[in-house]
Design an enzyme around this catalytic site. Structure first.
Site, PDB file in Angstrom:
ATOM      1  CB  CYS A   1      -1.041   0.181   1.257  1.00  0.00           C
ATOM      2  SG  CYS A   1      -1.906   1.331   1.369  1.00  0.00           S
TER       3      CYS A   1
ATOM      4  CB  CYS B   1       0.367   1.925   3.811  1.00  0.00           C
ATOM      5  SG  CYS B   1      -1.562   0.917   3.948  1.00  0.00           S
TER       6      CYS B   1
END
Length: 129
Positions: free
Chosen positions: A56, A59
C-alpha cells in the site's frame, strides 16, 4: 520556597520520572496476532493501531508520521499487517488501508481511514490524554 513547596516539587519530579519509565514504547510495535493486540490494549491506556499492507503506497507515506507519533506522544502505536492478520482486519471491519483506530482504555474511541496528517493524529490523542 517553603518545605511544603519543596516536597511538592520533589513529588512532581518523581511522578514525571515514573511516567517516563512506564510510558508507551517510543516506536511502533508490530502485532503478532489477536492475543498480542489484546495485551497491548490492556497495557496501554492510549493505543493507536495502524492497519496497513506492505503493498500500500499511502501506508508507506503514513509510516514516518506513525513513527513520530510513537516517539512524541503518550500513545503507544501498534501496526497490524492486514495480509498477515486477516482475522484482525475483518474483526475491526478494515476495508481500506491505511485504517487507524485510536483506543482509549481498551475501547475504540476513533476510526480514521486514509492518510492522516500528524497534527490531526496528535490532536485526537491529546484530546484523550
Amino acid at each position: 520556597m517553603s518545605d511544603a513547596e519543596d516536597i511538592d516539587d520533589i513529588r512532581e519530579k518523581k511522578k514525571e520520572k515514573l511516567r517516563s519509565m512506564a510510558g508507551a514504547p517510543d516506536e511502533p510495535v508490530h502485532v503478532e496476532g489477536g492475543t498480542h493486540l489484546e495485551e497491548l490494549l490492556s497495557e496501554n491506556r492510549l493505543l493507536l493501531v495502524d492497519f496497513y499492507a506492505d503493498w500500500c503506497g499511502p501506508c508507506k507515506m503514513l509510516e514516518p508520521t506513525v513513527e513520530e507519533i510513537a516517539a512524541e506522544t503518550d500513545a503507544a502505536v501498534a501496526k497490524v499487517d492486514i495480509d498477515a492478520h486477516q482475522d484482525l482486519a475483518q474483526q475491526y471491519q478494515v476495508q481500506g488501508v491505511p485504517t487507524l483506530y485510536l483506543f482509549v482504555d481498551g475501547e475504540p474511541a476513533d476510526r480514521m481511514v486514509g492518510v492522516q496528517d500528524k497534527s490531526t493524529l496528535v490532536e485526537k490523542i491529546e484530546a484523550h490524554a
